[in-house]
Design a protein around this motif. Structure first.
Motif, PDB file in Angstrom:
ATOM      1  N   TYR A   1       0.833  -1.210   0.000  1.00  0.00           N
ATOM      2  CA  TYR A   1       0.000   0.000   0.000  1.00  0.00           C
ATOM      3  C   TYR A   1       0.866   1.258   0.000  1.00  0.00           C
ATOM      4  O   TYR A   1       0.597   2.218  -0.727  1.00  0.00           O
ATOM      5  CB  TYR A   1      -0.933   0.022   1.213  1.00  0.00           C
ATOM      6  N   GLN A   2       1.896   1.258   0.822  1.00  0.00           N
ATOM      7  CA  GLN A   2       2.771   2.419   0.894  1.00  0.00           C
ATOM      8  C   GLN A   2       3.536   2.633  -0.413  1.00  0.00           C
ATOM      9  O   GLN A   2       3.757   3.764  -0.829  1.00  0.00           O
ATOM     10  CB  GLN A   2       3.771   2.264   2.062  1.00  0.00           C
ATOM     11  N   LEU A   3       3.927   1.573  -1.058  1.00  0.00           N
ATOM     12  CA  LEU A   3       4.638   1.674  -2.326  1.00  0.00           C
ATOM     13  C   LEU A   3       3.765   2.329  -3.387  1.00  0.00           C
ATOM     14  O   LEU A   3       4.204   3.225  -4.119  1.00  0.00           O
ATOM     15  CB  LEU A   3       5.093   0.292  -2.791  1.00  0.00           C
ATOM     16  N   THR A   4       2.498   1.918  -3.449  1.00  0.00           N
ATOM     17  CA  THR A   4       1.569   2.499  -4.414  1.00  0.00           C
ATOM     18  C   THR A   4       1.349   3.978  -4.124  1.00  0.00           C
ATOM     19  O   THR A   4       1.400   4.819  -5.024  1.00  0.00           O
ATOM     20  CB  THR A   4       0.229   1.744  -4.374  1.00  0.00           C
ATOM     21  N   LEU A   5       1.117   4.317  -2.862  1.00  0.00           N
ATOM     22  CA  LEU A   5       0.884   5.708  -2.481  1.00  0.00           C
ATOM     23  C   LEU A   5       2.127   6.565  -2.735  1.00  0.00           C
ATOM     24  O   LEU A   5       2.028   7.679  -3.278  1.00  0.00           O
ATOM     25  CB  LEU A   5       0.489   5.778  -1.004  1.00  0.00           C
ATOM     26  N   CYS A   6       3.266   6.065  -2.375  1.00  0.00           N
ATOM     27  CA  CYS A   6       4.511   6.806  -2.573  1.00  0.00           C
ATOM     28  C   CYS A   6       4.789   7.037  -4.058  1.00  0.00           C
ATOM     29  O   CYS A   6       5.178   8.132  -4.462  1.00  0.00           O
ATOM     30  CB  CYS A   6       5.660   6.043  -1.925  1.00  0.00           C
ATOM     31  N   THR A   7       4.557   6.042  -4.877  1.00  0.00           N
ATOM     32  CA  THR A   7       4.770   6.180  -6.323  1.00  0.00           C
ATOM     33  C   THR A   7       3.832   7.230  -6.902  1.00  0.00           C
ATOM     34  O   THR A   7       4.239   8.081  -7.699  1.00  0.00           O
ATOM     35  CB  THR A   7       4.547   4.830  -7.028  1.00  0.00           C
ATOM     36  N   PHE A   8       2.568   7.206  -6.486  1.00  0.00           N
ATOM     37  CA  PHE A   8       1.612   8.206  -6.975  1.00  0.00           C
ATOM     38  C   PHE A   8       2.037   9.610  -6.569  1.00  0.00           C
ATOM     39  O   PHE A   8       2.033  10.535  -7.390  1.00  0.00           O
ATOM     40  CB  PHE A   8       0.208   7.912  -6.437  1.00  0.00           C
ATOM     41  N   ILE A   9       2.392   9.801  -5.303  1.00  0.00           N
ATOM     42  CA  ILE A   9       2.757  11.135  -4.815  1.00  0.00           C
ATOM     43  C   ILE A   9       4.001  11.654  -5.540  1.00  0.00           C
ATOM     44  O   ILE A   9       4.036  12.800  -5.983  1.00  0.00           O
ATOM     45  CB  ILE A   9       2.961  11.106  -3.287  1.00  0.00           C
ATOM     46  N   LEU A  10       5.006  10.819  -5.679  1.00  0.00           N
ATOM     47  CA  LEU A  10       6.218  11.262  -6.372  1.00  0.00           C
ATOM     48  C   LEU A  10       5.947  11.614  -7.833  1.00  0.00           C
ATOM     49  O   LEU A  10       6.435  12.626  -8.340  1.00  0.00           O
ATOM     50  CB  LEU A  10       7.296  10.182  -6.281  1.00  0.00           C
ATOM     51  N   THR A  11       5.168  10.802  -8.507  1.00  0.00           N
ATOM     52  CA  THR A  11       4.857  11.071  -9.908  1.00  0.00           C
ATOM     53  C   THR A  11       4.039  12.350 -10.053  1.00  0.00           C
ATOM     54  O   THR A  11       4.335  13.193 -10.910  1.00  0.00           O
ATOM     55  CB  THR A  11       4.086   9.881 -10.513  1.00  0.00           C
ATOM     56  N   PHE A  12       3.030  12.519  -9.214  1.00  0.00           N
ATOM     57  CA  PHE A  12       2.163  13.693  -9.297  1.00  0.00           C
ATOM     58  C   PHE A  12       2.946  14.977  -9.029  1.00  0.00           C
ATOM     59  O   PHE A  12       2.876  15.936  -9.798  1.00  0.00           O
ATOM     60  CB  PHE A  12       1.007  13.558  -8.304  1.00  0.00           C
TER      61      PHE A  12
END
Length: 141
Positions: free
Chosen positions: A26-37
């Protein structure tokens, strides 16, 4: 289990770490989204600032060119004995056949016509640079 091999899923230690594995996913998905955005947003903002800076730089260049063109120029003239001297008059007639800077009378525009013209160009350039600095000082970034 042997070294450098995948441990069995039914091992008690591995079963205790299953919750941590779910949290990690879950954290990996959230972190990837935040960094990309936020990387995308930062790049868009940088492009806006960059193009604004280049537009201002172009207008400053235009203004400086117009002021320099409007300032009077002195003519370099050869005396009878071959020495150069500057004339104080500022003729504006140019020979348009070539782009070597020669005027119709054979003289070449070299320096400013008088000290006032040079002072005007230098003062305007300094004030334009100062206004550009004040623009960025007043712009919230």
């Amino acid at each position: 289990w042997p070294l450098w091999s995948v441990p069995p899923a039914d091992d008690p230690l591995i079963m205790q770490l299953q919750g941590l594995n779910s949290l990690w996913e879950y954290q990996l998905t959230l972190c990837t989204f935040i960094l990309t955005f936020f990387t995308s947003q930062s790049y868009s903002y940088w492009r806006t600032v960059y193009f604004t800076t280049r537009a201002i730089q172009g207008r400053i260049n235009d203004i400086c060119l117009l002021i320099t063109i409007g300032a009077g120029r002195a003519n370099k003239v050869l005396n009878a004995n071959g020495q150069q001297r500057n004339e104080e008059e500022c003729p504006v007639a140019f020979d348009d056949d070539d782009d070597d800077g020669e005027q119709i009378d054979g003289s070449v525009a070299t320096g400013y016509c008088n000290q006032g013209a040079e002072d005007l160009v230098m003062k305007c350039a300094r004030l334009i640079k100062l206004s550009h600095t004040f623009f960025w000082a007043a712009t919230p970034t």
